[in-house]
Design a protein around this motif. Sequence first.
Motif, mmCIF file in Angstrom:
data_model
loop_
_atom_site.group_PDB
_atom_site.id
_atom_site.type_symbol
_atom_site.label_atom_id
_atom_site.label_comp_id
_atom_site.label_asym_id
_atom_site.label_seq_id
_atom_site.Cartn_x
_atom_site.Cartn_y
_atom_site.Cartn_z
ATOM 1 N N VAL A 112 0.823 -1.215 0.000
ATOM 2 C CA VAL A 112 0.000 0.000 0.000
ATOM 3 C C VAL A 112 0.855 1.263 0.000
ATOM 4 O O VAL A 112 0.600 2.196 -0.791
ATOM 5 C CB VAL A 112 -0.989 -0.015 1.186
ATOM 6 N N PRO A 113 1.879 1.403 0.872
ATOM 7 C CA PRO A 113 2.671 2.649 0.874
ATOM 8 C C PRO A 113 3.319 2.941 -0.473
ATOM 9 O O PRO A 113 3.344 4.090 -0.927
ATOM 10 C CB PRO A 113 3.722 2.411 1.956
ATOM 11 N N LEU A 114 3.850 1.887 -1.133
ATOM 12 C CA LEU A 114 4.519 2.103 -2.418
ATOM 13 C C LEU A 114 3.526 2.518 -3.510
ATOM 14 O O LEU A 114 3.899 3.161 -4.494
ATOM 15 C CB LEU A 114 5.263 0.830 -2.836
ATOM 16 N N SER A 115 2.266 2.172 -3.305
ATOM 17 C CA SER A 115 1.239 2.530 -4.289
ATOM 18 C C SER A 115 0.977 4.030 -4.326
ATOM 19 O O SER A 115 0.262 4.513 -5.217
ATOM 20 C CB SER A 115 -0.071 1.794 -3.987
ATOM 21 N N GLY A 116 1.524 4.757 -3.379
ATOM 22 C CA GLY A 116 1.377 6.211 -3.415
ATOM 23 C C GLY A 116 1.969 6.819 -4.671
ATOM 24 O O GLY A 116 1.559 7.916 -5.088
ATOM 25 N N VAL A 117 2.948 6.119 -5.288
ATOM 26 C CA VAL A 117 3.518 6.608 -6.549
ATOM 27 C C VAL A 117 2.426 6.699 -7.617
ATOM 28 O O VAL A 117 2.399 7.629 -8.436
ATOM 29 C CB VAL A 117 4.658 5.679 -7.016
ATOM 30 N N LEU A 118 1.493 5.723 -7.596
ATOM 31 C CA LEU A 118 0.424 5.705 -8.603
ATOM 32 C C LEU A 118 -0.498 6.907 -8.455
ATOM 33 O O LEU A 118 -1.049 7.408 -9.444
ATOM 34 C CB LEU A 118 -0.391 4.414 -8.480
ATOM 35 N N VAL A 119 -0.687 7.361 -7.219
ATOM 36 C CA VAL A 119 -1.564 8.504 -6.974
ATOM 37 C C VAL A 119 -1.040 9.743 -7.691
ATOM 38 O O VAL A 119 -1.823 10.590 -8.157
ATOM 39 C CB VAL A 119 -1.684 8.771 -5.462
ATOM 40 N N ALA A 120 0.279 9.852 -7.819
ATOM 41 C CA ALA A 120 0.868 11.003 -8.501
ATOM 42 C C ALA A 120 0.951 10.779 -10.010
ATOM 43 O O ALA A 120 0.764 11.714 -10.798
ATOM 44 C CB ALA A 120 2.260 11.284 -7.943
ATOM 45 N N VAL A 121 1.198 9.521 -10.444
ATOM 46 C CA VAL A 121 1.455 9.243 -11.862
ATOM 47 C C VAL A 121 0.195 9.392 -12.711
ATOM 48 O O VAL A 121 0.188 10.087 -13.744
ATOM 49 C CB VAL A 121 2.046 7.827 -12.033
ATOM 50 N N VAL A 122 -0.903 8.732 -12.288
ATOM 51 C CA VAL A 122 -2.110 8.682 -13.123
ATOM 52 C C VAL A 122 -2.696 10.074 -13.387
ATOM 53 O O VAL A 122 -3.009 10.413 -14.540
ATOM 54 C CB VAL A 122 -3.154 7.734 -12.497
ATOM 55 N N PRO A 123 -2.861 10.949 -12.373
ATOM 56 C CA PRO A 123 -3.385 12.305 -12.665
ATOM 57 C C PRO A 123 -2.489 13.110 -13.592
ATOM 58 O O PRO A 123 -2.985 13.843 -14.452
ATOM 59 C CB PRO A 123 -3.479 12.957 -11.289
ATOM 60 N N VAL A 124 -1.152 12.978 -13.417
ATOM 61 C CA VAL A 124 -0.238 13.727 -14.288
ATOM 62 C C VAL A 124 -0.414 13.291 -15.745
ATOM 63 O O VAL A 124 -0.473 14.120 -16.667
ATOM 64 C CB VAL A 124 1.225 13.538 -13.819
ATOM 65 N N LEU A 125 -0.502 11.962 -15.953
ATOM 66 C CA LEU A 125 -0.726 11.457 -17.313
ATOM 67 C C LEU A 125 -2.044 11.985 -17.874
ATOM 68 O O LEU A 125 -2.130 12.398 -19.041
ATOM 69 C CB LEU A 125 -0.736 9.927 -17.319
ATOM 70 N N GLY A 126 -3.105 11.947 -17.068
ATOM 71 C CA GLY A 126 -4.413 12.418 -17.527
ATOM 72 C C GLY A 126 -4.402 13.876 -17.929
ATOM 73 O O GLY A 126 -4.972 14.257 -18.963
ATOM 74 N N ILE A 127 -3.725 14.719 -17.131
ATOM 75 C CA ILE A 127 -3.665 16.154 -17.431
ATOM 76 C C ILE A 127 -2.903 16.405 -18.725
ATOM 77 O O ILE A 127 -3.336 17.193 -19.583
ATOM 78 C CB ILE A 127 -3.014 16.912 -16.257
ATOM 79 N N CYS A 128 -1.780 15.711 -18.904
ATOM 80 C CA CYS A 128 -0.967 15.896 -20.120
ATOM 81 C C CYS A 128 -1.755 15.512 -21.374
ATOM 82 O O CYS A 128 -1.766 16.239 -22.374
ATOM 83 C CB CYS A 128 0.310 15.056 -20.030
ATOM 84 N N VAL A 129 -2.425 14.348 -21.308
ATOM 85 C CA VAL A 129 -3.191 13.884 -22.466
ATOM 86 C C VAL A 129 -4.344 14.834 -22.773
ATOM 87 O O VAL A 129 -4.606 15.174 -23.929
ATOM 88 C CB VAL A 129 -3.716 12.450 -22.216
ATOM 89 N N THR A 130 -5.044 15.304 -21.736
ATOM 90 C CA THR A 130 -6.191 16.195 -21.933
ATOM 91 C C THR A 130 -5.784 17.499 -22.605
ATOM 92 O O THR A 130 -6.456 17.994 -23.520
ATOM 93 C CB THR A 130 -6.871 16.487 -20.583
ATOM 94 N N LEU A 131 -4.659 18.074 -22.168
ATOM 95 C CA LEU A 131 -4.203 19.340 -22.747
ATOM 96 C C LEU A 131 -3.885 19.192 -24.230
ATOM 97 O O LEU A 131 -4.201 20.077 -25.043
ATOM 98 C CB LEU A 131 -2.964 19.840 -21.989
ATOM 99 N N ILE A 132 -3.274 18.073 -24.595
ATOM 100 C CA ILE A 132 -2.923 17.864 -26.008
ATOM 101 C C ILE A 132 -4.170 17.605 -26.849
ATOM 102 O O ILE A 132 -4.327 18.144 -27.948
ATOM 103 C CB ILE A 132 -1.912 16.707 -26.132
ATOM 104 N N VAL A 133 -5.092 16.771 -26.329
ATOM 105 C CA VAL A 133 -6.297 16.414 -27.088
ATOM 106 C C VAL A 133 -7.167 17.634 -27.346
ATOM 107 O O VAL A 133 -7.770 17.770 -28.416
ATOM 108 C CB VAL A 133 -7.086 15.308 -26.342
#
Length: 577
Positions: free
Chosen positions: A155-176
């Motif tokens: 569970v603690p290591l999964s905190g990386v995912l909390v930061a990764v997924v939103p960043v990816l979503g924001i980048c893709v949305t801005l380009i689209v």
Amino acid sequence: MLIRLLRTCLRPYKNTIALLVALQFLQTCATLYLPTLNADIIDHGVVQGDTGYILAYGALMIGISLVQVVCNIGAVYYGARTASALGRDMRAAVFDRVQSFSAREVGHFGAPSLITRTTNDVQQVQMLALMTFTLMVSAPIMCVGGIVMALGLDVPLSGVLVAVVPVLGICVTLIVRRLRPLFRAMQERLDTVNRVLREQITGNRVIRAFVRDEYEQRRFGKANADLTEVALGSGNLLALMFPVVMTVVNVSSIAVVWFGAHRIDSGRMEIGDLTAFLAYLMQIVMSVMMATFMFMMVPRAEVCAERIQEVLDTSSSVVPPTAPVTRLRQRGHLEIRDAGFRYPGAEEPVLRGVRLVARPGETTAVIGSTGSGKSTLLGLVPRLFDATEGEVLVDGVDVRTVEPALLARTVGLVPQKPYLFAGTVATNLRYGNPDATDEELWHALEVAQAREFVERLEGRLDAPIAQGGTNVSGGQRQRLAIARTLVQRPEIYLFDDSFSALDYATDAALRAALARETAESTVVIVAQRVATIRDADRIIVLDEGRVVGTGRHEDLMAGNDTYREIVLSQLTEAEAA
């Protein structure tokens, strides 16, 4: 609009789609389970040196991999079939809708745009559906499943995912968001390229006659450059997307290894779990990558779907009757009562208060200056347009209430610009009467003064005809079009300046033969040439959309200034008399 179009067109395939989703779900679950098995082999087999454990779990991994492969093959197979069926159905729907259009709707969209919408636009939506069935269905399952499995490992290591997924979503949305207007502009400029290219192919002889090759090259070059400019803009944004995604992926992998190493060192995590966690991270990121790939296609597909739906939502101004008349009692009686026609948004109508009566056994001619509405008037009879006021009656019945097939059999139109289809002489002549015999074809050709040149063609009735009839002359094309209508044997013949490309001798011979052939039919002739219509039983003179004179040649010469002016522009006073 895209969702609406897909929902409508994919409704017949909901069972196949449900099977496809089930296969994708099984395939994704198998993919998600493999890293856990691999972690168990490392922690309990490799570390402890238990060969039996490695072999047993290795065999289990092979079995699950086989299930994954089989499900993936099945999903791709059904996805490809469904996407192909979707493209077929959309093309058929657009084609059927365009076939119902009147000349008004076809002119509104334009032939090049309709061609692009039926081909390229449909292809873009079809490709999006294919990618959705093969990639996008499994992407959310893999993303959610990967997160759940990663949380189960640490569970603690999964905190990386909390930061990764939103960043990816924001980048893709801005380009689209920036891609969508570019894709709309791209489809519109593709329309322009198709239009220019179509004009240059169709008008090749005119271009050569006026030596405008360099001008047309510049015109096509500009249209091509405009399309290239937009394509480069969208391509640059698409090229930017993958490096951004991969940068985030690599940074997140480094973060997982860094924090994971500290947790292994402190004894709160095993090596196999870190390996599995990295695998799940890659699966999550790959699902986002697949979604990214889809998002790259969605803007263009959405624009294409809007253009397709625009055609499908356009209703023809020529509406089929709800309770059609299926039988006509008389034979070829045509009457136009106070008919008028106005294009949408036009300041002035093309026709106003036109009255015309044409009876069987008579020839009625319509003459007038260019732009007086002659061709539009004839177009009202077979319902190429519908009169915006007044009535058009065939055998006493309003044409708007006659069954379209019956009206087509009753009225035969030879248009001002005759069109021949790719095929043979015979297939073109049989277009209105598929059951016509060879003898009937030769008879029609003889009446149309076309038998002589057809007999000289290699293959005769089986001689090839190019699309549009470009391999025959203008006069031959007109005579073949007249013969095609004669084979149909309608009760009302409409000739829209159909003798303009003929020499005077052929014109006279053709009119004499037609008079014998159509002696019991109703004949309406639109012509610019006075010699063609001077012997008609009734001549209608049009001027700026109004009837300004009706009568025989001699009467109109004596009492109608408009007709007299037209005649004397072609003949001398003595010839006119």
